[in-house]
Motif scaffolding. Structure first.
Motif, PDB file in Angstrom:
ATOM      1  N   UNK A  29      -7.623  10.401   0.341  1.00 39.89           N
ATOM      2  CA  UNK A  29      -7.186  10.001   1.567  1.00 39.89           C
ATOM      3  C   UNK A  29      -6.683   8.518   1.400  1.00 39.89           C
ATOM      4  N   UNK A  30      -7.112   7.796   0.731  1.00 35.13           N
ATOM      5  CA  UNK A  30      -6.549   6.496   0.228  1.00 35.13           C
ATOM      6  C   UNK A  30      -5.209   6.424  -0.354  1.00 35.13           C
ATOM      7  N   UNK A  31      -5.075   7.389  -1.231  1.00 32.91           N
ATOM      8  CA  UNK A  31      -3.668   7.447  -1.754  1.00 32.91           C
ATOM      9  C   UNK A  31      -2.629   7.850  -0.780  1.00 32.91           C
ATOM     10  N   UNK A  32      -3.100   8.938  -0.009  1.00 27.48           N
ATOM     11  CA  UNK A  32      -2.181   9.417   1.110  1.00 27.48           C
ATOM     12  C   UNK A  32      -1.671   8.331   2.062  1.00 27.48           C
ATOM     13  N   UNK A  33      -2.666   7.658   2.235  1.00 28.35           N
ATOM     14  CA  UNK A  33      -2.571   6.434   3.366  1.00 28.35           C
ATOM     15  C   UNK A  33      -1.833   5.312   2.860  1.00 28.35           C
ATOM     16  N   UNK A  34      -1.730   5.341   1.554  1.00 28.43           N
ATOM     17  CA  UNK A  34      -1.075   4.165   0.879  1.00 28.43           C
ATOM     18  C   UNK A  34       0.501   4.562   0.521  1.00 28.43           C
ATOM     19  N   UNK A  35       0.631   5.878  -0.010  1.00 29.84           N
ATOM     20  CA  UNK A  35       1.799   6.391  -0.641  1.00 29.84           C
ATOM     21  C   UNK A  35       2.481   7.285   0.258  1.00 29.84           C
ATOM     22  N   UNK A  36       1.895   8.058   1.148  1.00 37.04           N
ATOM     23  CA  UNK A  36       2.405   9.277   1.987  1.00 37.04           C
ATOM     24  C   UNK A  36       3.333   8.940   2.632  1.00 37.04           C
ATOM     25  N   UNK A  37       4.542   9.874   2.792  1.00 35.97           N
ATOM     26  CA  UNK A  37       5.589   9.826   3.590  1.00 35.97           C
ATOM     27  C   UNK A  37       5.261  10.312   5.097  1.00 35.97           C
ATOM     28  N   UNK A  38       4.845   9.695   5.727  1.00 38.67           N
ATOM     29  CA  UNK A  38       4.073   9.996   7.040  1.00 38.67           C
ATOM     30  C   UNK A  38       5.128  10.388   8.116  1.00 38.67           C
ATOM     31  N   UNK A  39       4.730  11.352   8.789  1.00 34.74           N
ATOM     32  CA  UNK A  39       5.915  11.664   9.940  1.00 34.74           C
ATOM     33  C   UNK A  39       5.210  10.994  11.155  1.00 34.74           C
ATOM     34  N   UNK A  40       6.250  10.681  12.082  1.00 29.85           N
ATOM     35  CA  UNK A  40       5.776  10.091  13.592  1.00 29.85           C
ATOM     36  C   UNK A  40       6.438  10.794  14.620  1.00 29.85           C
ATOM     37  N   UNK A  41       5.405  10.840  15.536  1.00 28.45           N
ATOM     38  CA  UNK A  41       5.842  11.528  16.881  1.00 28.45           C
ATOM     39  C   UNK A  41       5.515  10.606  17.970  1.00 28.45           C
ATOM     40  N   UNK A  42       6.287  10.304  18.963  1.00 27.84           N
ATOM     41  CA  UNK A  42       5.823   9.412  19.918  1.00 27.84           C
ATOM     42  C   UNK A  42       6.022  10.472  21.349  1.00 27.84           C
ATOM     43  N   UNK A 102       7.953   9.249  -0.180  1.00 24.44           N
ATOM     44  CA  UNK A 102       9.484   9.177  -0.067  1.00 24.44           C
ATOM     45  C   UNK A 102       9.996   9.595  -1.165  1.00 24.44           C
ATOM     46  N   UNK A 103       9.841   9.375  -2.528  1.00 22.35           N
ATOM     47  CA  UNK A 103      10.682   9.532  -3.564  1.00 22.35           C
ATOM     48  C   UNK A 103      10.366  10.765  -4.218  1.00 22.35           C
ATOM     49  N   UNK A 104       9.112  11.237  -4.208  1.00 26.59           N
ATOM     50  CA  UNK A 104       8.907  12.380  -5.126  1.00 26.59           C
ATOM     51  C   UNK A 104       7.350  12.725  -4.809  1.00 26.59           C
ATOM     52  N   UNK A 105       6.961  14.072  -4.902  1.00 28.87           N
ATOM     53  CA  UNK A 105       5.340  14.218  -4.608  1.00 28.87           C
ATOM     54  C   UNK A 105       4.580  13.713  -5.743  1.00 28.87           C
ATOM     55  N   UNK A 106       3.398  13.215  -5.112  1.00 25.21           N
ATOM     56  CA  UNK A 106       2.706  12.432  -6.336  1.00 25.21           C
ATOM     57  C   UNK A 106       1.555  13.420  -6.364  1.00 25.21           C
ATOM     58  N   UNK A 107       0.953  13.619  -7.450  1.00 22.95           N
ATOM     59  CA  UNK A 107      -0.033  14.407  -7.756  1.00 22.95           C
ATOM     60  C   UNK A 107      -1.182  13.451  -8.073  1.00 22.95           C
ATOM     61  N   UNK A 108      -2.332  13.807  -7.561  1.00 21.83           N
ATOM     62  CA  UNK A 108      -3.569  13.151  -7.867  1.00 21.83           C
ATOM     63  C   UNK A 108      -4.723  14.029  -8.341  1.00 21.83           C
ATOM     64  N   UNK A 109      -5.336  13.884  -9.328  1.00 18.85           N
ATOM     65  CA  UNK A 109      -6.122  14.527 -10.255  1.00 18.85           C
ATOM     66  C   UNK A 109      -7.621  14.004  -9.665  1.00 18.85           C
ATOM     67  N   UNK A 110      -8.428  14.920  -9.071  1.00 17.16           N
ATOM     68  CA  UNK A 110      -9.869  14.398  -8.855  1.00 17.16           C
ATOM     69  C   UNK A 110     -10.777  15.508  -9.648  1.00 17.16           C
TER      70      UNK A 110
END
Length: 138
Positions: A29-42, A102-110
């Motif tokens: 969740x932290x990585x998604x919040x920091x790095x993710x390309x979030x979409x917005x809808x108003x 925004x650049x490329x998919x980020x893969x997080x290994x847990x």
């Protein structure tokens, strides 16, 4: 003649919704919040949710978006991010989270939940062993 006087006040009601409430580990969740390309809808009452988003929304969010009794108007600001959770049978103790950036998919290994419990059990066993050894040496 009837004289009527009054003051009508209305406080906007604001809800912060985070879905899903569970199921995503904190680090993902932290990585998604920091790095993710979030979409917005108003959204307002005049512009409904686009069809492509209606199909992808969870049922819990659909119930939140329904109009409530005595509601005058509504404005909704949505941020959304679709990420993937991948479990590979060849690596049963690893879970991969793919986060679009925004650049490329980020893969997080847990580690998987089972591996996490195993690590915790080994750590507790090591602490218990150290406690027993320190008691024997006293």
């Amino acid at each position: 003649m009837t004289w009527t006087e009054g003051i009508i006040t209305r406080k906007p009601h604001t809800d912060n919704v985070k879905l899903p409430e569970g199921g995503v580990p904190y680090f993902a969740w932290q990585k998604a919040r920091d790095l993710g390309a979030w979409g917005k809808t108003d959204l307002t009452d005049e512009n409904p949710l686009p069809d492509r988003q209606v199909n992808s929304l969870s049922s819990s969010l659909r119930t939140i978006l329904e109009q409530h009794d005595q509601e005058i108007a509504r404005r909704i600001d949505l941020k959304y991010l679709t990420l993937a959770r991948v479990a590979v049978p060849a690596h049963p103790h690893r879970i991969y989270y793919i986060i679009p950036t925004p650049q490329a998919p980020y893969v997080l290994l847990l580690p998987s939940q089972r591996r996490t419990w195993q690590i915790a059990a080994v750590a507790c066993g090591a602490l218990l062993l150290l406690a027993v050894i320190s008691r024997l040496l006293d």
